[in-house]
Write an enzyme that holds these catalytic residues in place. Structure first.
Site, PDB file in Angstrom:
ATOM      1  N   TYR A   1       0.784  -1.232   0.000  1.00 40.41           N
ATOM      2  CA  TYR A   1       0.000   0.000   0.000  1.00 40.41           C
ATOM      3  C   TYR A   1       0.822   1.291   0.000  1.00 40.41           C
ATOM      4  O   TYR A   1       0.264   2.351   0.217  1.00 40.41           O
ATOM      5  CB  TYR A   1      -0.942   0.003   1.209  1.00 40.41           C
ATOM      6  CG  TYR A   1      -1.832  -1.211   1.274  1.00 40.41           C
ATOM      7  CD1 TYR A   1      -2.575  -1.617   0.169  1.00 40.41           C
ATOM      8  CD2 TYR A   1      -1.922  -1.965   2.435  1.00 40.41           C
ATOM      9  CE1 TYR A   1      -3.380  -2.744   0.219  1.00 40.41           C
ATOM     10  CE2 TYR A   1      -2.737  -3.092   2.501  1.00 40.41           C
ATOM     11  CZ  TYR A   1      -3.458  -3.476   1.391  1.00 40.41           C
ATOM     12  OH  TYR A   1      -4.244  -4.590   1.451  1.00 40.41           O
TER      13      TYR A   1
ATOM     14  N   SER B   1      -3.794  -6.943   8.454  1.00 42.39           N
ATOM     15  CA  SER B   1      -4.400  -7.236   7.172  1.00 42.39           C
ATOM     16  C   SER B   1      -3.378  -7.884   6.231  1.00 42.39           C
ATOM     17  O   SER B   1      -2.791  -8.911   6.579  1.00 42.39           O
ATOM     18  CB  SER B   1      -5.005  -5.954   6.588  1.00 42.39           C
ATOM     19  OG  SER B   1      -5.948  -6.252   5.586  1.00 42.39           O
ATOM     20  N   TYR B   2      -3.139  -7.301   5.050  1.00 46.13           N
ATOM     21  CA  TYR B   2      -2.178  -7.926   4.130  1.00 46.13           C
ATOM     22  C   TYR B   2      -0.781  -7.974   4.741  1.00 46.13           C
ATOM     23  O   TYR B   2      -0.039  -8.934   4.528  1.00 46.13           O
ATOM     24  CB  TYR B   2      -2.146  -7.173   2.796  1.00 46.13           C
ATOM     25  CG  TYR B   2      -1.442  -7.956   1.696  1.00 46.13           C
ATOM     26  CD1 TYR B   2      -2.168  -8.705   0.770  1.00 46.13           C
ATOM     27  CD2 TYR B   2      -0.048  -7.954   1.572  1.00 46.13           C
ATOM     28  CE1 TYR B   2      -1.527  -9.427  -0.231  1.00 46.13           C
ATOM     29  CE2 TYR B   2       0.590  -8.676   0.583  1.00 46.13           C
ATOM     30  CZ  TYR B   2      -0.148  -9.402  -0.318  1.00 46.13           C
ATOM     31  OH  TYR B   2       0.498 -10.131  -1.314  1.00 46.13           O
TER      32      TYR B   2
ATOM     33  N   TRP C   1     -11.208  -3.806  -2.425  1.00 44.70           N
ATOM     34  CA  TRP C   1      -9.766  -4.041  -2.384  1.00 44.70           C
ATOM     35  C   TRP C   1      -9.144  -3.905  -3.772  1.00 44.70           C
ATOM     36  O   TRP C   1      -8.092  -3.304  -3.931  1.00 44.70           O
ATOM     37  CB  TRP C   1      -9.471  -5.426  -1.799  1.00 44.70           C
ATOM     38  CG  TRP C   1      -8.036  -5.599  -1.415  1.00 44.70           C
ATOM     39  CD1 TRP C   1      -7.376  -4.986  -0.386  1.00 44.70           C
ATOM     40  CD2 TRP C   1      -7.065  -6.413  -2.067  1.00 44.70           C
ATOM     41  NE1 TRP C   1      -6.052  -5.389  -0.346  1.00 44.70           N
ATOM     42  CE2 TRP C   1      -5.839  -6.270  -1.368  1.00 44.70           C
ATOM     43  CE3 TRP C   1      -7.109  -7.274  -3.168  1.00 44.70           C
ATOM     44  CZ2 TRP C   1      -4.676  -6.946  -1.739  1.00 44.70           C
ATOM     45  CZ3 TRP C   1      -5.954  -7.955  -3.537  1.00 44.70           C
ATOM     46  CH2 TRP C   1      -4.750  -7.783  -2.835  1.00 44.70           C
TER      47      TRP C   1
ATOM     48  N   ASP D   1     -14.344  -6.969  13.030  1.00 45.75           N
ATOM     49  CA  ASP D   1     -13.403  -7.076  11.920  1.00 45.75           C
ATOM     50  C   ASP D   1     -13.871  -8.163  10.957  1.00 45.75           C
ATOM     51  O   ASP D   1     -14.351  -9.219  11.391  1.00 45.75           O
ATOM     52  CB  ASP D   1     -12.002  -7.417  12.442  1.00 45.75           C
ATOM     53  CG  ASP D   1     -10.994  -7.593  11.318  1.00 45.75           C
ATOM     54  OD1 ASP D   1     -11.068  -6.828  10.340  1.00 45.75           O
ATOM     55  OD2 ASP D   1     -10.157  -8.512  11.404  1.00 45.75           O
TER      56      ASP D   1
ATOM     57  N   HIS E   1     -12.110  -3.300  11.059  1.00 45.72           N
ATOM     58  CA  HIS E   1     -10.870  -3.573  10.350  1.00 45.72           C
ATOM     59  C   HIS E   1     -10.005  -2.316  10.256  1.00 45.72           C
ATOM     60  O   HIS E   1     -10.339  -1.368   9.549  1.00 45.72           O
ATOM     61  CB  HIS E   1     -11.155  -4.104   8.948  1.00 45.72           C
ATOM     62  CG  HIS E   1      -9.938  -4.662   8.278  1.00 45.72           C
ATOM     63  ND1 HIS E   1      -9.345  -5.835   8.680  1.00 45.72           N
ATOM     64  CD2 HIS E   1      -9.178  -4.204   7.252  1.00 45.72           C
ATOM     65  CE1 HIS E   1      -8.292  -6.084   7.937  1.00 45.72           C
ATOM     66  NE2 HIS E   1      -8.165  -5.101   7.068  1.00 45.72           N
TER      67      HIS E   1
END
Length: 566
Positions: free
Chosen positions: A45, A117-118, A164, A259, A288
């Protein structure tokens, strides 16, 4: 100011992988000489945007505590070279980056990984090849590497998946693939589409989403992503591995009751604890990446925030305490308490330590659905008494007019539509069936995973059923706590027993409050709507209405199993 309080920042530091691809990172480290442990995070990101580099933990404060903090763009993203293939690429790339970080001249050879997250996926995938330097991790709000992140059992987490791709992936992906002139036009179109993303969620077939199709270079990655090809490729890299070996590592798992990855984060904790007892878990009243004290329509108090956990810790200090134990010499104490689990109990809005998850003292209690056949026009009831031969409830499910998502564990654009929200307007719909207890005389705590056992039939080829657990306040306000969905792929109209597992929760229903269960057949656009034709809206636009029948009789006792804490 001494050198121990001064931090050096090195930008765009190269890391060469085994195939010659170079990934670039920013490094924050103490100016004082010596060797320090490394805290590594890897993200798609943009490491140079403060919202992604500084929002979770503060790299400056962390470096001042004697750490080298490395924030790296993953393969194929922003400054880093290569082609972006989500998830699957992170196995080898994670191993190589960890060992590179350990070899830096100012490193002490010990590496920890952090992020949500990722960024947390990259931690879990890095484990697979067992880099020797990786000593501990702190995965937050993430999926399970054995599961599909945006779906499962035939259901697509539609809004999450489209958001996303369009918001997180597409801008940099287009920039890398197009000329400057073409990108300038493409980003204008993409911006316009993000401004109306709620309308695009309604488009079918999903695979032909115009917001993607208008950019030919996005076709391939979008198709593979929607068809779960990337995650399936990643799973093949795990097959045959000795899970007990690569999951044998200390980990601190962070989750939120609202989440979208809650269930998978808790599964990570349970799986890893089976192979390594040095696991910790914290679950707050969070969405989240949204870890403040307010979420949706509710406020849980200042000390519910991850910036002031019990008034003692914030996220940065929580990470530092954890990694001090595993990466520095002479740090024997983990946390102030010895219990591995800390949960926030909603309703009474208090933190509590526990020795395990799920809680062993849980008393699973059946609450049965009752009505006179009119639970969709006025509330049915919910009691601990099994039903007699009562009339069934019926409603019509129209896939072209689905029940709209209103809160929950969502991942929508810019965090919209997340958390606890008043459900009363939704519950007025004729395609939502409601069952409610009388006001409680005593407080009742529900902590864990509830499950709805629903006896039902449909006249459609296939269908979905959804269930929602709701806390009804004395003034009638109805806040959602947990929910779930099941997709019927049996293609028959016979009565069936459906099991709908709800997301875990922890809540005390206070005196005067009521427990409510809502049943419907859609939750859109959180999930793709079932068209009732035996196909999915991934490929079809055809939809048919379905007549749904819910049974609560002696032979077919529909009920919810609540994890009651004595």
């Amino acid at each position: 100011m001494t050198k121990t309080n001064q931090v050096l920042v090195e930008r765009e530091v190269p890391c060469t992988l085994r195939d010659g691809i170079i990934l670039y990172a920013n490094i924050y480290r103490p100016q004082a000489g010596g060797n320090y442990p490394v805290l590594l995070t890897r993200l798609p990101y943009n490491k140079n945007l403060p919202d992604f580099s500084h929002r979770w933990i503060d790299p400056i404060r962390t470096a001042m505590q004697g750490y080298i903090v490395i924030i790296q763009d993953v393969r194929g993203r922003f400054a880093s070279e290569g082609e972006f293939e989500p998830f699957a690429q992170e196995v080898e790339d994670g191993y190589d980056t960890v060992e590179w970080a350990a070899s830096l001249p100012y490193s002490n050879g010990k590496v920890g990984m952090f992020g949500l997250s990722y960024y947390a996926f990259t931690q879990l995938y890095a484990l697979v090849k067992q880099p020797p330097a990786l000593k501990a991790i702190f995965p937050a709000m993430t999926g399970n590497i054995f599961k599909e992140p945006f779906g499962g059992n035939g259901v697509l987490a539609l809004a999450s998946a489209e958001t996303w791709m369009l918001d997180s992936v597409a801008p940099d992906y287009l920039k890398r693939k197009l000329s400057r002139e073409d990108y300038s036009e493409a980003i204008k179109k993409l911006t316009n589409d993000l401004n109306q993303i709620e309308e695009w969620h309604k488009y079918t077939p999903i695979k032909e989403l115009p917001a993607v199709v208008k950019h030919p270079v996005l076709h391939d990655i979008y198709r593979k992503y929607i068809d779960q090809e990337f995650i399936k490729k990643a799973i093949t890299k795990i097959d045959g591995k000795n899970v007990s070996d690569f999951m044998n590592i200390p980990a601190y798992h962070l989750a939120g009751w609202y989440d979208n990855f809650l269930s998978q984060t808790l599964l990570n904790y349970e799986q890893m604890r089976a192979y390594n007892p040095d696991q910790k878990l914290i679950i707050g009243p969070w969405g989240h990446g949204m870890v403040g004290s307010d979420l949706g329509d509710r406020s849980f108090g200042v000390d519910s925030s991850a910036h002031s956990i019990e008034g003692k810790y914030d996220l940065t200090s929580l990470h530092v305490k954890w990694f001090n134990h595993w990466l520095k010499e002479g740090n024997a104490t983990l946390q102030d308490d010895e219990d591995p689990v800390k949960i926030f109990v909603m309703g009474i809005n208090q933190w509590r330590s526990e020795k395990e998850w799920p809680l062993q003292r849980t008393a699973y209690t059946n609450y049965y659905l009752h009505s006179s056949g009119q639970a969709n026009s006025k509330s049915g009831t919910l009691t601990t008494t099994a039903p007699a031969n009562e009339p069934s409830d019926q409603f019509s499910h129209d896939p072209a007019n689905p029940v709209p998502t209103h809160g929950g564990g969502t991942l929508f654009y810019n965090g919209r539509n997340a958390g606890p929200r008043d459900q009363r307007e939704i519950e007025q719909r004729e395609d939502v069936v409601v069952y409610t207890t009388p006001p409680l005389k005593k407080a009742l705590e529900v902590t864990g995973t509830a499950k709805v056992i629903l006896w039902a039939s449909t006249d459609a080829i296939d269908t979905d059923f959804t269930a929602k657990l709701v806390d009804v306040f004395p003034d009638g306000t109805a806040y959602n706590l947990a929910d779930g969905i099941v997709r019927d792929n049996y293609q028959n109209s016979e009565m069936m027993c459906y099991e709908i597992e709800l997301n875990p929760t922890s809540n005390v229903f206070l005196p005067g409050h009521s427990i409510r269960i809502d049943i419907a057949s859609s939750d859109f656009p959180r999930y793709d709507v079932n068209p009732g034709t035996g196909k999915t809206t991934l490929d079809t636009v055809e939809m048919v209405k379905a007549k749904q029948t819910l049974f609560h009789q002696t032979e077919y006792p529909s009920h919810v199993i609540l994890p009651v804490i004595p």
